[in-house]
Design a protein around this motif. Structure first.
Motif, PDB file in Angstrom:
ATOM      1  N   GLY A 151       0.842  -1.187   0.000  1.00  0.00           N
ATOM      2  CA  GLY A 151       0.000   0.000   0.000  1.00  0.00           C
ATOM      3  C   GLY A 151       0.871   1.229   0.000  1.00  0.00           C
ATOM      4  N   PRO A 152       0.844   2.037  -1.036  1.00  0.00           N
ATOM      5  CA  PRO A 152       1.768   3.142  -1.135  1.00  0.00           C
ATOM      6  C   PRO A 152       1.501   4.279  -0.177  1.00  0.00           C
ATOM      7  CG  PRO A 152       0.251   3.180  -2.970  1.00  0.00           C
ATOM      8  CD  PRO A 152      -0.022   1.926  -2.208  1.00  0.00           C
ATOM      9  N   ASP A 153       0.322   4.398   0.308  1.00  0.00           N
ATOM     10  CA  ASP A 153       0.030   5.490   1.235  1.00  0.00           C
ATOM     11  C   ASP A 153      -0.264   4.889   2.595  1.00  0.00           C
ATOM     12  OD1 ASP A 153      -0.921   7.606   2.679  1.00  0.00           O
ATOM     13  OD2 ASP A 153      -2.047   8.461   1.017  1.00  0.00           O
ATOM     14  N   ASP A 154       0.754   4.893   3.461  1.00  0.00           N
ATOM     15  CA  ASP A 154       0.583   4.270   4.768  1.00  0.00           C
ATOM     16  C   ASP A 154      -0.548   4.922   5.543  1.00  0.00           C
ATOM     17  OD1 ASP A 154       3.727   2.987   5.928  1.00  0.00           O
ATOM     18  OD2 ASP A 154       2.890   2.987   3.936  1.00  0.00           O
ATOM     19  N   ALA A 155      -0.748   6.210   5.323  1.00  0.00           N
ATOM     20  CA  ALA A 155      -1.794   6.902   6.058  1.00  0.00           C
ATOM     21  C   ALA A 155      -3.162   6.321   5.745  1.00  0.00           C
ATOM     22  CB  ALA A 155      -1.773   8.387   5.721  1.00  0.00           C
ATOM     23  N   LEU A 156      -3.360   5.854   4.534  1.00  0.00           N
ATOM     24  CA  LEU A 156      -4.618   5.221   4.181  1.00  0.00           C
ATOM     25  C   LEU A 156      -4.566   3.721   4.447  1.00  0.00           C
ATOM     26  CD1 LEU A 156      -5.330   7.052   0.821  1.00  0.00           C
ATOM     27  CD2 LEU A 156      -6.482   7.414   2.994  1.00  0.00           C
ATOM     28  N   ALA A 157      -3.400   3.142   4.241  1.00  0.00           N
ATOM     29  CA  ALA A 157      -3.285   1.704   4.352  1.00  0.00           C
ATOM     30  C   ALA A 157      -3.575   1.193   5.753  1.00  0.00           C
ATOM     31  CB  ALA A 157      -1.886   1.264   3.934  1.00  0.00           C
ATOM     32  N   ALA A 158      -3.263   2.001   6.740  1.00  0.00           N
ATOM     33  CA  ALA A 158      -3.449   1.528   8.102  1.00  0.00           C
ATOM     34  C   ALA A 158      -4.906   1.266   8.434  1.00  0.00           C
ATOM     35  CB  ALA A 158      -2.876   2.556   9.090  1.00  0.00           C
ATOM     36  N   GLY A 159      -5.809   1.943   7.770  1.00  0.00           N
ATOM     37  CA  GLY A 159      -7.197   1.761   8.135  1.00  0.00           C
ATOM     38  C   GLY A 159      -8.119   1.418   6.996  1.00  0.00           C
ATOM     39  N   GLY A 160      -7.661   1.483   5.753  1.00  0.00           N
ATOM     40  CA  GLY A 160      -8.539   1.269   4.614  1.00  0.00           C
ATOM     41  C   GLY A 160      -8.108   0.104   3.761  1.00  0.00           C
ATOM     42  N   PRO A 161      -8.897  -0.252   2.761  1.00  0.00           N
ATOM     43  CA  PRO A 161      -8.565  -1.381   1.902  1.00  0.00           C
ATOM     44  C   PRO A 161      -7.328  -1.097   1.064  1.00  0.00           C
ATOM     45  CG  PRO A 161     -10.440  -0.179   1.030  1.00  0.00           C
ATOM     46  CD  PRO A 161     -10.159   0.402   2.369  1.00  0.00           C
ATOM     47  N   ILE A 162      -6.566  -2.135   0.749  1.00  0.00           N
ATOM     48  CA  ILE A 162      -5.299  -2.004   0.056  1.00  0.00           C
ATOM     49  C   ILE A 162      -5.376  -2.695  -1.287  1.00  0.00           C
ATOM     50  CG2 ILE A 162      -2.802  -2.306   0.332  1.00  0.00           C
ATOM     51  CD1 ILE A 162      -4.203  -0.775   2.572  1.00  0.00           C
ATOM     52  N   ARG A 163      -4.669  -2.184  -2.252  1.00  0.00           N
ATOM     53  CA  ARG A 163      -4.657  -2.776  -3.570  1.00  0.00           C
ATOM     54  C   ARG A 163      -3.744  -4.000  -3.630  1.00  0.00           C
ATOM     55  NH1 ARG A 163       0.056  -1.909  -4.374  1.00  0.00           N
ATOM     56  NH2 ARG A 163       1.238  -0.024  -4.244  1.00  0.00           N
ATOM     57  N   HIS A 164      -3.858  -4.737  -4.747  1.00  0.00           N
ATOM     58  CA  HIS A 164      -3.047  -5.933  -4.931  1.00  0.00           C
ATOM     59  C   HIS A 164      -2.213  -5.828  -6.197  1.00  0.00           C
ATOM     60  CE1 HIS A 164      -4.595  -8.641  -1.761  1.00  0.00           C
ATOM     61  NE2 HIS A 164      -5.684  -7.923  -1.876  1.00  0.00           N
ATOM     62  N   ARG A 165      -1.741  -4.657  -6.528  1.00  0.00           N
ATOM     63  CA  ARG A 165      -0.878  -4.598  -7.697  1.00  0.00           C
ATOM     64  C   ARG A 165       0.290  -3.658  -7.428  1.00  0.00           C
ATOM     65  NH1 ARG A 165      -5.526  -2.078  -9.406  1.00  0.00           N
ATOM     66  NH2 ARG A 165      -5.238   0.157  -9.675  1.00  0.00           N
ATOM     67  N   PRO A 166       1.480  -4.054  -7.904  1.00  0.00           N
ATOM     68  CA  PRO A 166       2.667  -3.236  -7.663  1.00  0.00           C
ATOM     69  C   PRO A 166       2.561  -1.887  -8.370  1.00  0.00           C
ATOM     70  CG  PRO A 166       3.255  -5.465  -8.353  1.00  0.00           C
ATOM     71  CD  PRO A 166       1.788  -5.317  -8.583  1.00  0.00           C
TER      72      PRO A 166
END
Length: 341
Positions: free
Chosen positions: A6-21
């Motif tokens: 997840g490139p944006d840790d601020a969002l990744a910590a609480g929201g859904p994460i993508r599955h592509r590099p």
């Protein structure tokens, strides 16, 4: 550390994460893959970079990941592809792994820094407060957990961790509240900690969750992510052949700053030497050249398809003939925060 991060840790910590590099094609182009070359993927994850490198004729790939789940997931690929060596190891140890395999001159090293969607999506790993799970956050399953730090670190160290690794301006308030509450009951779950932070720092509608930066900070501390990155950069410098390429994709300013300073220093831009160098001493020879304009950012199409790609940055170094420099313990210490019980 994995490729599907997840490139944006601020969002990744609480929201859904993508599955592509992110920036995969740009990073692979930067490596200048050649027929029969030997490459190291320091962050195997779901194998995105590794598979792409193996598609190039005759390449050999050594892929590392500290997460046993990622290694298990790649076992089928490793069994079917004799040109792949898959190793459970931290990418900071890539130099030692290369030595053990008898590879003293690699043609390229790629690092995709961050945490994978797979790790965030597993509640029992404790990386995200989207799910209620144990307050763990260990990528490799060893060493102190997030719960150990939250319940054991003194207030000052805890505030430093939150401020330095999470850039949390309310670090002292949060640390004080944690230390007060843990006297009654230790923190054991992600929801318990996130709810407490939300209570002392109520957010506004539309803002990220108040616990986001604290969770990022604890994860970085638990896994020594910035110290590991520093060690990996020094190791890559040692094992790359002249002309070999180092490609690093980062997703927040803490990581990018380390990579930028390392490569610019090694390229002789700015203060490239040690602070302890004798006055008047000649600067060391440049060990990297910096090809092209940097950093490389995702294009509009990639950001449109995946908005979280917007914070990604790619930096690239081309190894020169100069000998690798000695490890710099002071530089490593500068990017880490120690804590005591």
């Amino acid at each position: 550390m994995m490729t599907d991060r997840g490139p944006d840790d601020a969002l990744a910590a609480g929201g859904p994460i993508r599955h592509r590099p992110v920036l995969r094609e740009e990073a692979l182009d930067a490596l200048l893959l050649r027929d029969g070359g030997t490459y190291l993927d320091g962050t195997f994850g779901a194998g995105g970079y590794t598979r792409a490198m193996l598609a190039h004729p005759g390449t050999r790939v050594v892929a590392l990941d500290r997460d046993p789940t990622a290694i298990a997931g790649g076992a089928g690929l490793a069994a079917s592809e004799p040109r792949l060596t898959l190793v459970e190891a931290r990418f900071a140890t890539l130099g030692a792994v290369a030595d053990e395999l008898g590879l003293d001159r690699l043609d390229g090293v790629v690092l995709d820094i961050g945490v994978s969607s797979m790790q965030f999506d597993q509640a029992d790993r404790g990386f995200s407060f989207r799910f209620d799970g144990p307050l763990d956050m260990r990528m490799g399953g060893d060493g102190p957990s997030a719960a150990d730090i939250v319940n054991g670190a003194d207030e000052g160290d805890l505030a430093d961790i939150l401020y330095r690794y999470g850039e949390e301006r309310a670090s002292r308030r949060i640390a004080r509240a944690i230390c007060f509450d843990r006297r009654t009951a230790p923190f054991t779950s992600t929801k318990q900690l996130a709810d407490m932070i939300g209570r002392v720092m109520p957010g506004r509608p539309g803002d990220i969750h108040p616990a986001t930066r604290s969770f990022q900070a604890l994860r970085i501390a638990v896994n020594d992510e910035l110290g590991e990155l520093h060690d990996a950069l020094e190791a890559a410098e040692r094992v790359l052949a002249p002309g070999g390429r180092l490609a690093v994709v980062t997703f927040h300013s803490l990581e990018d700053r380390i990579v930028k300073r390392f490569l610019q220093g090694r390229a002789g831009r700015g203060d490239g030497g040690s602070r302890h160098m004798p006055a008047g001493a000649a600067p060391p020879a440049a060990t990297f050249a910096l090809p092209g304009r940097q950093p490389v950012a995702p294009g509009e199409a990639e950001i449109a398809a995946n908005p979280r790609a917007r914070s990604a940055k790619l930096r690239v170094g081309a190894r020169t003939e100069a000998p690798a420099r000695a490890p710099d313990p002071a530089a490593r210490a500068a990017v880490t925060v120690s804590w005591k019980r």
